[in-house]
Design an enzyme around this catalytic site. Structure first.
Site, short mmCIF file in Angstrom:
data_model
loop_
_atom_site.label_atom_id
_atom_site.label_comp_id
_atom_site.label_asym_id
_atom_site.label_seq_id
_atom_site.Cartn_x
_atom_site.Cartn_y
_atom_site.Cartn_z
N THR B 48 0.83 -1.21 0.00
CA THR B 48 0.00 0.00 0.00
C THR B 48 0.86 1.25 0.00
O THR B 48 0.54 2.25 -0.67
CB THR B 48 -0.90 0.00 1.25
N HIS B 51 1.90 2.09 -3.47
CA HIS B 51 0.86 2.78 -4.26
C HIS B 51 0.88 4.28 -3.95
O HIS B 51 0.75 5.11 -4.86
CB HIS B 51 -0.54 2.22 -3.92
#
Lengths: 350, 350, 350, 350
Positions: B48, B51
């Site tokens: 994450t 990202h």
């Protein structure tokens, strides 16, 4: 198809309604449709066999002599009925001891272990302390040919341990095993293999507690000498245990086990008590919101697939469970050692 | 009660709506009722975080700069709000990254992991790539003071692995893990700790497959080079696998995993696909009678108790999962190594 | 023991590899060990029968003419093999259509519905659009002699509905049934009988939605005219549904169903899609933490016991499900009505 | 925000360590952070309240006078603490009687009903036989404003019935309810609503058995006059029952219930026995392979959501459960009727 099979065989039987057993010669049994004949290579003694040997009240009510005894059996398929396609002569098998009907409500809903027409070999029909036994093909579980005989003979009894320990999730949990006979010891090994946080074991025999420790118990307690309750509370930060596996049948152990069980805990009961006893349902089950499961035999055949997986992967090591071997002729000596309490499993080789 | 806390701290933030991060100095956050202030000692990088670093479509839709990033955090309690009684200054804690409302239907039925008002630290509110973070007391999970920092920092992410692997029974079963990032590798270790019969692992990185093997995988397959289907069928006597743990998010891996899944098998899906894709619901789920579970985060707080049990007992060894350590100042280099694919977990020490 | 059985019988068969069926005269089948001969009294048409009638791609790949078709059957036992003890001539039975091996892994673990050697009557072996059918005794489920034929003939298909609706707990929950063919309609009745909070039903046929409403649906929506999503959100205080029972096989209905499914919700999928389709695994399953179950046939024999309980108690009323009756000779007209979509179940009486 | 609240209120209290209660005037309680003040509109009497009234051994060990008694309560929110956002003044609420800590192992794993720090209102802290009660906001369950007061007041107690009946699947099953006090009667209604095949009810009061029949019991048996065992065996084709819901706490009823339980059956135990008693664990649980669950309170808050669903849908009709209403001043007369055994629920209106 058959190998060379003699007409007669050696067998240990209960000859009459009295204590003791006898080694006799009998005709080799014939097989019915759906059955196989197994040449027994190993057999082991279970607590049930001792009830029959001693001819106690339970045995007097259940056993109809003459009867070939023994229900923990491994051997080779010696003959198969013409309609049997799942096995062939020479296959190395362990036996499931419960012969079930496949037709009752329980059999038809995946719960053959509580079949209402169950017949147990060595109890309700001829067993396997003998050179040959005839049995339904579905009761003969095929093993890899390389499986040691000392492990194959344990599978039926190991199934009790697997069924009990796997009846609830034990991974990452505190588990208490009360009673360290062979099933208790094997249940310890299963709980450790399944990732239990800690396994506690209680018994009154130092011999058996030493076996429990070798099987992986994190703490063993001789309850004849030490109070298990403060000991286990201390070892669990005063939480108690998540799971109780009751293998002793001793009311005092059952009380201790439930007293140590956490609220919301789960108990699997395999041990049989000597009879009804004074039980505190309120404290032990209701107020705790506990879940309690009675355990009978093994799941047919779910447990047998688990047995295969656990043995094949090496997750459970059963190599130390058989501690004594005897020829079938020496059955009286074998029972004597069994009664001493200073043994693991006792095996006959044939 | 508080220890000496400075006014300002270092923090890595997403400063603006564009790729990259920045190391800045910020005021140490103040705490609200029910919260604690944690002095961060270690943090690790998750997919994450990448990202967010790259500022991809998902990040553009979700992240509102400026924001302190990072959600895998361990440290010490530095201050507690007056109404907090469950923690004290000096406690060594790992952080649960999902801040939940405790009031919605899901929170009130023991399923806080799907709280409809969830805020994730480092995503929806300030995270922990910083010297300090303010967080609800219930999100700070107390560890033994002796737990190594390299393991404490992993607990949140390890929780994904535990949640996935424990979502169904894996004991004595064939298990396939598709995708060997850190969560996949830790899931392999959990499945082995829970007594899986065999664990198969697939990935396209030899580096990661080597880590998978060290974590206990019985067979590792680089699917860029070898067809996993015949390989795993052969290793399972042409049965296929009982359990699929999907960690890759790759449609091809999902298809392979379901193709290998036995009828009646169970699949736990944690990996996220790049988007909708062509899926054969008939063959993969319906005809198989399969059970498929979507996995989000960790069970709050069931999984955390399992984490504690598995680490404390030594059933799972996480000591090899962190492969690289960096100072927070070197965050760009850390992300570069992360993107190379030649790493396990990458940790910041503060 | 047998009643008077003729040598020859009427039967509807697929005579050749082309569309259509034919009414012919055939020898009455003989029975093998373990089988019974059933004098068919009623049969009903299923969607599968239509695939065979039309000779579509699936049928071309699976069906080997000549074959007696039909698998939803009720009748009387006309003869039993000598080894069959569970049934006797004259017993009124409904047939389970899946003939299973009793020997594979799935059969031996209580999951005969996914037997790896399944043969379906009317598909893989001769079926029951005929005066007589030979079938294993275990596939002939005894009914009370007073059960109306129009209900007995439905039991196999009702079993799909029971299996799907009972695959998860529906009591006190919001349930959505997508697809209101006969199975969907019966699933609505089961969900209501099990205490669902509200049952929502979608279809594109007003005829079928009217049947759904009569079966107990609290809200019916023609999705060709009305957007189901706002309608059902409004009816559930914007919560969505707890349980999805997917009976349509329509990708658009599947997408709607999953979009309406709450986080943590459960979906049971019985409908078959025309083929692979674009599916959003992330949103529909993973992020939701959903549990999805593929449903095949009926649990053997768990579902049959549930069928018995639900019908006997009157909890489910199936009296309106059969809407049309035909003589077997009028099979072409029966299929014509079936294809019109303006029918419930269509039954042949023999 | 508050409505006009007086300084003082009427309340029924246990004034001293002796039998009986007293109506007194007390200050209206003040609320703490997280709490609401509820203007009580209805309250009902539970068996626990009778123990306190009579001052039996249990009451002497648990109750610390002076104490406002009563824990089955419905009313309106009269004031909310500043930090409470989930409720507002005027909301119509029913109270959950167990005040839990939200911090212990049980609370943090979705099992608040076995919280280790539980305080019960009317037992461990002031209750609701009073015009006002202060209670944590999470314990005040919002009802639709249209819900009749006579039903709202039942929800806490109805929750016991729902928790017990829903602790296992009862759909399509034979269910035995032993003990037809209000909870037993409501459990009958729940089992019927969930599609039980037949529900059997036993008690020793014809008055209560008549209520049981009105709630839907298919067969009621006064065990003071008729032997339940042959009666229920006959009504179940000699199978016995699938599920036992034990509500009496009478050892004889427990023995009968377990004797009637099928192998593999499930028992939910809510009734409390007068103390430990002689129990046959072997026959009742072990040999049967039974699953036994202790039931405490209600699942927080799972059961409350089920309550809402079952009442809202009309699946369960509670309109006949309250049989008597009294003003709070007439509490002695209310207890007298309660002790007569000739009542359903007895309600105070305030």
């Amino acid at each position: 198809m058959t190998s060379t099979i003699p007409d007669r065989m050696k067998a240990v039987i209960k000859p009459a309604r009295e204590p003791g057993l006898a080694l006799v010669e009998l005709p080799v049994p014939s097989i019915q449709p759906g059955e196989v004949l197994v040449r027994v290579r190993a057999a082991s003694i279970c607590g049930t066999d001792l009830h029959i040997y001693r001819w106690d009240e339970w045995a007097q009510g259940r056993i109809k002599p003459p009867l070939v005894v023994g229900h923990e059996i491994a051997g080779e398929v010696a003959a198969v009925a013409p309609d049997v396609t799942s096995l062939k002569v020479g296959d190395f098998v362990s036996l499931e001891s419960h012969v079930v009907c496949n037709e009752c409500f329980y059999c038809r809903t995946g719960r053959e272990h509580i079949c209402e027409n169950t017949q147990i070999i060595g109890v309700d029909r001829d067993g396997g302390f003998a050179e040959y036994i005839a049995i339904p093909a579905q009761n003969a579980w095929p093993n890899p040919s390389t499986l040691p005989l000392r492990i194959a003979v344990l599978e039926e009894n190991f199934g009790n341990a697997v069924h009990t320990a796997m009846a609830q999730d034990v991974s990452a949990k505190y588990v208490l095993v009360t009673g360290c006979g062979p099933v208790g010891i094997m249940a310890i090994a299963v709980a450790k293999a399944a990732g239990a946080r800690k396994v506690f074991a209680t018994d009154i025999s130092d011999y058996r507690l030493a076996m429990a420790a070798r099987a992986g118990a994190d703490l063993t307690i001789n309850v004849a000498e030490v109070d298990a309750i403060p000991a286990i509370l201390e070892a669990t930060c005063h939480e108690g245990v998540d799971v109780l596996l009751e293998m002793s049948g001793a009311p005092s152990a059952i009380d201790q086990g439930f007293e140590l069980l956490k609220p919301g805990g789960e108990a699997a009961l395999l041990g049989l008590t000597p009879g009804p006893f004074t039980f505190d349902l309120n404290s032990h089950i209701v107020f705790k919101g506990a879940v309690v499961r009675g355990i009978v035999g093994r799941r047919l055949w779910d447990t047998w697939y688990q047995i295969r997986g656990l043995i094949e992967s090496g997750a459970v090591d059963l190599s130390g469970i058989v501690t004594h071997e005897f020829a079938l002729e020496d059955f009286d000596e074998a029972y004597r050692v069994f009664m001493s309490g200073e043994s693991g499993k006792i095996m006959f080789h044939l």
